[in-house]
Design an enzyme around this catalytic site. Sequence first.
Site, PDB file in Angstrom:
ATOM      1  N   SER A  48      44.225  33.137  29.196  1.00 48.80           N
ATOM      2  CA  SER A  48      44.378  34.397  29.922  1.00 48.80           C
ATOM      3  C   SER A  48      43.052  34.858  30.503  1.00 48.80           C
ATOM      4  CB  SER A  48      44.906  35.469  28.960  1.00 48.80           C
ATOM      5  OG  SER A  48      44.788  36.762  29.506  1.00 48.80           O
ATOM      6  N   TYR A  82      43.699  40.284  21.655  1.00 47.94           N
ATOM      7  CA  TYR A  82      44.373  39.269  22.459  1.00 47.94           C
ATOM      8  C   TYR A  82      43.390  38.324  23.150  1.00 47.94           C
ATOM      9  CZ  TYR A  82      47.374  37.341  26.144  1.00 47.94           C
ATOM     10  OH  TYR A  82      48.044  36.506  27.011  1.00 47.94           O
ATOM     11  N   THR A 130      41.905  47.996  39.520  1.00 47.87           N
ATOM     12  CA  THR A 130      42.305  46.881  40.380  1.00 47.87           C
ATOM     13  C   THR A 130      42.660  45.642  39.564  1.00 47.87           C
ATOM     14  OG1 THR A 130      39.971  46.276  40.652  1.00 47.87           O
ATOM     15  CG2 THR A 130      40.976  47.639  42.379  1.00 47.87           C
TER      16      THR A 130
END
Length: 331
Positions: free
Chosen positions: A115, A146, A218
């Site tokens: 990720s 995470y 963003t």
Amino acid sequence: MRVLVTGAGGFIGGQFTRHLQDEGVEVRAVDRKPLGDWYYRSSSAENVVCDLKERDSCYRVTQAVDQVYNFAADMGGMGFIENNKALCMLSVLINAHLLLAARDNGVRRYFFSSSACIYPAYRQNETDIEALKESDAYPAMAEDGYGWEKLFSERMCRHFREDFGFETRIGRYHNVYGPYGTWDGGREKAPAAISRKVATAIIEGRREIEIWGDGRQTRSFMYIDDCIKGTQLLMDSDVVDPLNIGSDEMVSVNELVDIVENIAGARFKRVYKRNAPTGVRGRNSDNTLIREVLDWAPSIKLVDGMEKTYRWIYDQVKARAEGRVFVAAYE
């Protein structure tokens, strides 16, 4: 070829299973959720329900398979990640046990879904940030919980390759979205959450929606079809180092809301919940390396992917409001 897909009852795993079956690949699909809760379930796949945090389960499901695609993890949007750090960290058991089992059972190649949350917070403090390159991962300061689990698991894959000659591939996903995935309950990500809020407001006749944060944060969002294509290209390549798989079309949350409103043909007052979990201030994918090594990069425009995503989620919300169960999964 027989392929093991873990997390197959979830969004990415389910769509990847469908893709492999469309190509005629024999799939063993594994998830811990009951079969009735899977987003995709095929009667032609070997569907297995078990908890891959358990070592014995990993040894059982990796028998007689050629490749493993590991999408299994406890994860969700920022609301889940920031409030369930221990659960996210426990996913390290899945990757550790799967790597051991795959190596011992003679699996030829192993894909780990990492990720963009592994990237350091100090590189993501502004909304107008420089896109994140693979080399930006270190010195490390990953997303607490995470992100650290993903970064640690990346290192495990690397060392299994270096120490045991076990072929591993690592894709760093940037905000995957699309239909046939989580859209409520707290684990959904921004595209699904905003689509649900807009759909719900339209169906209930309300004129305002809640936005987490100030709306200026963003991100880039990658449509599921690009995710699948990039994943398979990486798996079949000789690229052994982690690789970004993500769109480089950066937008603010407010711009994402604009897109959904335009699709829905409606406008809403935005109520900003500034104390809600929002994660880093800005994040985008640098796709220089993936273009160089795979001669490809995600290219599906956000407006096109969100059109399909919103329409599907609207149908889900409408069905629930009418007391119906919308049949979401392919069969």
